[in-house]
Design an enzyme around this catalytic site. Structure first.
Site, short mmCIF file in Angstrom:
data_model
loop_
_atom_site.label_atom_id
_atom_site.label_comp_id
_atom_site.label_asym_id
_atom_site.label_seq_id
_atom_site.Cartn_x
_atom_site.Cartn_y
_atom_site.Cartn_z
N TYR A 189 0.81 -1.22 0.00
CA TYR A 189 0.00 0.00 0.00
C TYR A 189 0.84 1.27 0.00
CZ TYR A 189 -4.19 -2.66 1.01
OH TYR A 189 -5.23 -3.53 0.94
N LYS A 196 2.91 -14.26 5.75
CA LYS A 196 3.10 -15.21 4.66
C LYS A 196 4.61 -15.38 4.49
CE LYS A 196 1.37 -17.66 1.26
NZ LYS A 196 0.64 -18.91 1.49
N ASP A 200 -2.84 -17.92 4.83
CA ASP A 200 -3.91 -18.75 4.24
C ASP A 200 -4.50 -19.71 5.28
OD1 ASP A 200 -1.24 -19.48 3.90
OD2 ASP A 200 -1.74 -21.11 2.55
#
Ligand code: NAI
Length: 388
Positions: free
Chosen positions: A134, A201, A251
């Site tokens: 971002y 992640k 996930d």
């Protein structure tokens, strides 16, 4: 005590949901503390109203007031295309260094949910707000900047890249990650919550997301935290009352919050993961349009409705003010005005239970009657008066 709070009603449905929410906040404070505690509301211009009145979407006077403020609350703001800002919200977050986006997720009794046990969800997400993909460092496919960057990656660093690709950069720093994680840990300890989960992640993005995980565990070794926390897999299990620290790959976390929601209480996440998990969890409790939120710097707590301006509903007295009102409840809790906060939560439960709600909820609640935004605010006021 009078607390100064800057407010921006916002665009679209913003002014309507603000008009329904503000009297409820005032009434709850008055009922709980008499004249002892109240708000000194001060409006700031931003968005379409600012554009109409002073020709700018985000006037310098607004930023100046916010730079010196401790408390502010806002409705949604739209960003007209091609007016010089990518997004007013992103600009506000970056200019004011509002690095922590905090979203509590809890089921509101009576609201419809797509899962069987929405009441098992009781979590607070701490999302890093200023870094990651971002940060706005992104170049269009085929453009000169992308080609230059790709050539550097290929020629200087030996990376295998497609020269026609679009490229985005994902900066994540130790400082940026640690200040967010410290904030999440302090919240968990202050509220005696059982667990802090680092979402990442890092198995794939070893230095950015993997860094977030590693820096998280480093924070837990700091003097402020070490005596009060333990790693979840520690054997033998430590004394009760300590904060369990664990980390879960992004996930897998999406599965786990659905299958075992009771395992999680505070989640600290980098920007993109945090964006996804906040909305997924809000949907899990049926409340994407009802969820409250706050963005914080070290100085300013800026509370906001988490939905947008809903242009299709604007001016029709059909919006649901709950997201903004609950953001106001977070502000009361942030101030330690717990009686007033509790009073509004009880009033909301009572109104929901009575089954007269705004059209978005009425459409999903069998047997519920539909009412307007203003009347819904009045029902809340009546309950605050009755229960206070
Ligand atoms: P949106 O949240 O405005 O609308 C999505 C859907 O939810 C629509 O069907 C809308 O009618 C419904 N909805 C939203 N809030 C509601 C409420 N309080 N009561 C009843 N129904 C409600 O999202 P959308 O359409 O993507 O964005 C519209 C505008 O809002 C855009 O200009 C966008 O930039 C802006 N926006 C601003 C945000 C902010 O200021 N924090 C956040 C998200 C969008």
């Amino acid at each position: 005590m009078r607390k100064t709070v800057y407010f921006i009603p916002g665009d679209g449905i913003g002014p309507e949901v603000w008009a329904a929410s503000r009297p409820v906040l005032d009434a709850a404070a008055a009922k709980s503390y008499g004249n002892g505690r109240s708000f000194d509301w001060r409006e700031l211009l931003a968005g379409e109203k600012a554009l109409a009145e002073c020709g700018e979407l985000l006037p310098e006077a607004t930023l100046e007031a916010l730079r010196g403020a401790e408390l502010a609350i806002k409705g949604p703001l739209s960003t007209p295309v091609g007016k010089g800002f990518r997004s007013l919200n992103v600009t506000l977050r970056q200019t004011l260094d509002l690095y922590a986006c905090i979203r509590p997720v809890r089921h509101l009794k009576g609201t419809p949910s797509p899962v069987r046990r929405p009441d098992a969800v009781d979590m607070v997400i701490f999302r890093e707000n200023t870094e990651d993909v971002y940060a706005g460092i992104e170049y269009e496919a085929g453009g000169a900047e992308a080609k230059k960057l790709l050539a550097f990656l290929r020629d200087e660093l030996g990376a295998r890249v497609d020269m026609d690709a679009a490229v985005g950069i994902k900066p994540m720093s130790e400082k940026g990650s640690k200040r967010l994680i410290r904030r999440a840990a302090r919240h968990a300890l202050r509220h005696k919550l059982p667990a802090l989960t680092l979402m990442h992640k890092g198995n794939i993005m070893k230095f950015t997301e993997g860094g977030f995980r590693r820096w998280g565990y480093e924070v837990m070794e700091e003097e402020e935290f070490a005596p009060f926390v333990f790693k979840e897999d520690t054997a033998p299990a430590p004394a009760a009352g300590k904060l369990a620290i664990n980390d879960v790959i992004a996930d897998a976390l999406f599965q786990s919050v659905l299958l075992q929601p009771e395992r999680f209480s505070v989640i600290a996440a980098p920007n993109l993961n945090g964006d996804y998990i906040s909305d997924a969890l809000a949907a899990q409790v049926g409340g994407l349009g009802l969820a409250p939120g706050v963005n914080m710097s070290d100085r300013l707590a800026f509370f906001e409705a988490t939905h947008g301006t809903a242009p299709g509903l604007a001016g029709r007295d059909a919006a649901n003010p709950t997201s903004l009102l609950l953001s106001g409840v977070l502000m009361l809790e942030h101030l330690g005005w717990l009686e007033a906060a509790g009073l509004i939560r009880r009033a909301l439960d009572a109104v929901m239970a009575a089954g007269t709600v705004t059209p978005d909820l009425a459409a999903q609640m069998p047997g519920a009657a539909s009412t307007g935004c203003r009347a819904f605010g009045e029902l809340l006021l009546r309950q605050v008066d009755r229960l206070g």
